[in-house]
Design an enzyme around this catalytic site. Structure first.
Site, PDB file in Angstrom:
ATOM      1  N   SER A 112     -12.452  -0.243   3.100  1.00  0.00           N
ATOM      2  CA  SER A 112     -12.039   0.863   2.285  1.00  0.00           C
ATOM      3  C   SER A 112     -12.108   0.298   0.838  1.00  0.00           C
ATOM      4  CB  SER A 112     -10.603   1.070   2.676  1.00  0.00           C
ATOM      5  OG  SER A 112      -9.850   1.812   1.668  1.00  0.00           O
ATOM      6  N   TYR A 125      -1.739  -1.787   4.194  1.00  0.00           N
ATOM      7  CA  TYR A 125      -3.186  -1.468   4.484  1.00  0.00           C
ATOM      8  C   TYR A 125      -4.182  -2.129   3.284  1.00  0.00           C
ATOM      9  CZ  TYR A 125      -7.272   1.800   5.113  1.00  0.00           C
ATOM     10  OH  TYR A 125      -8.401   2.449   5.220  1.00  0.00           O
TER      11      TYR A 125
END
Length: 260
Positions: A112, A125
């Site tokens: 990401s 995350y």
């Protein structure tokens, strides 16, 4: 391959409905070593020449996400996200790597933009995606003598296209988070501040692109190109520029631009 049968059932059904004789679907919990081992056995049994041909490509795409500032986030939440996003990626890669190595194939790990730059209220995350980046880099160095390519795909904001968050799920996470907060944290921050942070998350989740084709195209290129890129950046220009600033400029400058 999905993190749990419940999450993967709809997607697997859609794939099965394509009626392709070149595709097989397997339900896989990447948090369960025995299930991963069974998946390796199944894949091996379908290969024409597993000893010499091996498996060409592995894409580690299983992932979950959540939100919450550090003091709002339980240790159980940190562990849950890491078990899927980081340990699941490592576990599955290690299991399939002998087959990949024999084929001189590809490992494609989905990270990401938050694996390159930290963000408030997203530490569970970010931690896991930073870990995926480090794992992928180490693996790429180790696999180079074996002619195995290891690629990282770093999508931008595609929340609108992934259905990870609905307004109902955001509120459910927020309610549970507030109920489980230590009294000292609730008292020091207050409900007003807490609700403001939840509103920011709701705003972020309603933004982003619903068209995930740039991510799919990046994965396709990583799997099929003769000279795949080390990193792919399917994201809009704002996030690309922000990532460059936060990864290349001194923190004193990037922090002032994006935090204060």
């Amino acid at each position: 391959m999905w993190p749990s049968p419940e999450q993967g059932r709809g997607g697997s059904k859609d794939l099965d409905n394509m009626k392709s004789d070149r595709m097989r679907t397997v339900q896989l919990n990447v948090c369960d070593s025995e299930e991963v081992a069974r998946a390796v056995d199944y894949v091996t049994s379908t290969l024409k020449d597993p000893e010499n041909g091996g498996l060409w490509g592995l894409v580690n795409n299983a992932g979950i996400s959540t939100f919450g500032e550090v003091e709002f986030t339980s240790m159980d939440t940190y562990k849950e996200v890491a078990e899927v996003n980081l340990w699941g990626t490592i576990r599955t890669t290690k299991a399939f790597l002998p087959l990949i190595r024999r084929a001189k194939g590809r490992v494609v790990n989905i990270s990401s933009m938050m694996g390159r730059m930290a963000n408030p209220a997203r530490s569970p995350y970010c931690i896991t995606k930073f870990g995926v980046e480090a794992f992928s880099d180490c693996l790429r160095y180790e696999m180079r003598p074996h002619d195995v390519k290891v690629c990282i795909v770093e999508p931008g904001n595609f929340i609108a296209g992934t259905s990870l968050y609905s307004p109902e799920r955001i509120q459910s996470i927020a309610d549970k988070m507030w109920d489980e907060l230590p009294e000292i944290v609730r008292r020091d921050y207050g409900r007003k501040y807490f609700d403001e942070q939840i509103a920011k998350m709701e705003s972020y989740c309603s933004s982003g692109s619903s068209d995930t084709s740039p991510v799919v195209e990046s994965i396709g290129h990583a799997l099929t190109s003769t000279t795949p890129y080390t990193r792919y950046h399917p994201m809009d220009y704002y996030w690309w520029l922000r990532m460059q600033v936060m990864t290349h400029m001194p923190a004193a400058i990037s922090d002032r631009l994006y935090i204060y």
